[in-house]
Design a protein around this motif. Structure first.
Motif, PDB file in Angstrom:
ATOM      1  N   UNK A 117       6.179  -2.272  -1.640  1.00 41.27           N
ATOM      2  CA  UNK A 117       5.594  -1.221  -0.799  1.00 41.27           C
ATOM      3  C   UNK A 117       4.835  -1.854   0.360  1.00 41.27           C
ATOM      4  N   UNK A 118       4.582  -1.058   1.386  1.00 40.94           N
ATOM      5  CA  UNK A 118       3.922  -1.594   2.575  1.00 40.94           C
ATOM      6  C   UNK A 118       2.400  -1.634   2.403  1.00 40.94           C
ATOM      7  N   UNK A 119       1.826  -2.829   2.610  1.00 42.19           N
ATOM      8  CA  UNK A 119       0.366  -2.978   2.532  1.00 42.19           C
ATOM      9  C   UNK A 119      -0.294  -2.178   3.656  1.00 42.19           C
ATOM     10  N   UNK A 120       0.358  -2.145   4.841  1.00 46.36           N
ATOM     11  CA  UNK A 120      -0.210  -1.419   5.987  1.00 46.36           C
ATOM     12  C   UNK A 120      -0.336   0.066   5.667  1.00 46.36           C
ATOM     13  N   UNK A 121       0.688   0.628   4.986  1.00 51.27           N
ATOM     14  CA  UNK A 121       0.624   2.049   4.598  1.00 51.27           C
ATOM     15  C   UNK A 121      -0.471   2.277   3.581  1.00 51.27           C
TER      16      UNK A 121
END
Ligand code: C5P
Length: 371
Positions: free
Chosen positions: A44-48
């Protein structure tokens, strides 16, 4: 520190400190597990995750700030003064509700709100770096190394707040740095986490990358914490309103990696940078648990700053070293090395030494009226 309200007879100060210790340990475990348990192609995206945390934290802070607004000043109260029923002053009354919204808006967008933009940007960078560190280090190693933020906080307090540190505190900081250094000796080699979905699509941990990320996160933590303290102490304003401002200013920097996603995708595979359409792709229940624990951490940090202080916060996080160490051994079969035990013990002792009050008598023997 202000007098503390209590819950079931226990001061909120102690409840918030114990909760922070458990939350810190839980966060490093969840963050680590949620990152290494899936192959890179399904990460999964850390930024999200950072964006979701800020949105949730901001929303909760907004609700708390709204509920804490004092009685709406008369100029905003559109109901006739003779209407003194409970409904007339209740927030369920649309007129009172909108008057309160207007008042809260004025508080949030007051002239000095821009001051929160600096810690907000720093915290967004720090929260992203935390994911890099947790993806490349064991949970316990990450937790111990992250104690270096005591050192950076002290350095920024000396430079920016002109705080004076006693020789004992400098000694404690010296031992802290030694302890973290010893923990880092244990492994410099990349570690591969086995995956069931094919031999090439595996999560590899690069400890040196993790340590660099922790070092940078400690830098931003110290600077942001001291700056936030400066803003809180040098101005009036409700803590929860400040938290709303912090979250609002976080949204733009947290959105940058999301907006840049289409361009990044052309350059190469970039599962770490989401496009706006698949913002929460690959978010497992563990990923959401990480986000919720981060949100809880932000809210408790605010309470600890208000009802306890940064020194007691240091105690809470050192307690979390022990919790995440035991959990890492039990859950991730963390290999206990001599250098880890020696280094972590030195860090614990250094944190305890640093937390000692400046007067001669040790904390345990101080009279109750001091607490
Ligand atoms: O470890 P440290 O104390 O630097 O971490 C602070 C964390 O708490 C960050 O994730 C930051 O986003 C959050 N925070 C917050 N509200 C505050 C202060 C910190 O959400 N008022």
């Amino acid at each position: 520190t202000p007098s503390t309200p209590s819950l079931w007879g226990v001061p909120l100060k102690y409840i918030s400190l114990v909760t922070l210790a458990v939350q810190n340990a839980l966060l490093s475990l969840l963050m680590h597990y949620s990152r290494v348990s899936t192959p890179p192609s399904r990460a999964y995206s850390a930024a999200s995750a950072v964006l979701a945390t800020e949105l949730l934290k901001g929303f909760i802070s907004l609700l708390i700030a709204f509920s804490r607004l004092d009685n709406v000043p008369p100029q905003y109260t559109l109901v006739p003064t003779q209407a003194s029923s409970r409904y007339a002053t209740s927030a369920l009354n649309p007129r009172v509700f909108f008057a309160r919204c207007r008042r809260l808006g004025k508080e949030v967008f007051r002239a000095d709100c821009w001051k929160l933009s600096i810690p907000a940007i720093l915290y967004v960078i720090q929260n992203n770096l935390q994911f890099v560190a947790a993806s490349n280090l064991d949970a316990a190693t990450f937790q111990v190394s992250y104690q270096m933020k005591i050192l950076t906080t002290a350095a920024f307090s000396v430079f920016l707040l002109r705080k004076k540190l006693t020789p004992l505190k400098w000694l404690a900081l010296f031992f802290l740095a030694i302890g973290v250094g010893v923990v880092q000796i244990q492994s410099g080699a990349a570690k591969v986490t086995p995956s069931s979905s094919g031999s090439h699509d595996v999560h590899t941990m690069y400890p040196s990358k993790g340590f660099l990320a922790v070092a940078a996160a400690c830098f931003t933590s110290g600077l942001a914490g001291v700056y936030f303290e400066m803003v809180l102490k040098n101005s009036t304003g409700d803590l929860w309103v400040r938290n709303v401002q912090l979250s609002l200013f976080s949204l733009l920097p947290a959105l940058v990696p999301v907006v840049l996603a289409p361009r990044a995708a052309q350059v190469g595979p970039s599962h770490a940078v989401p496009s706006i359409t698949n913002l929460f792709a690959n978010f497992t229940p563990w990923a959401w648990a990480t986000v919720l624990t981060q949100v809880l951490g932000g809210l408790i940090t605010a309470l600890v700053i208000k009802y306890a202080d940064n020194i007691m916060k240091g105690f809470a996080t050192s307690l979390s070293i022990v919790i995440s160490f035991l959990a890492s051994v039990a859950l991730f079969h963390f290999r206990i090395t001599a250098s880890f035990v020696v280094g972590a013990s030195v860090v614990l002792c250094a944190t305890w030494l640093y937390s000692q009050p400046d007067n001669k008598r040790p904390l345990l023997f101080r009279s109750r009226r001091c607490s």
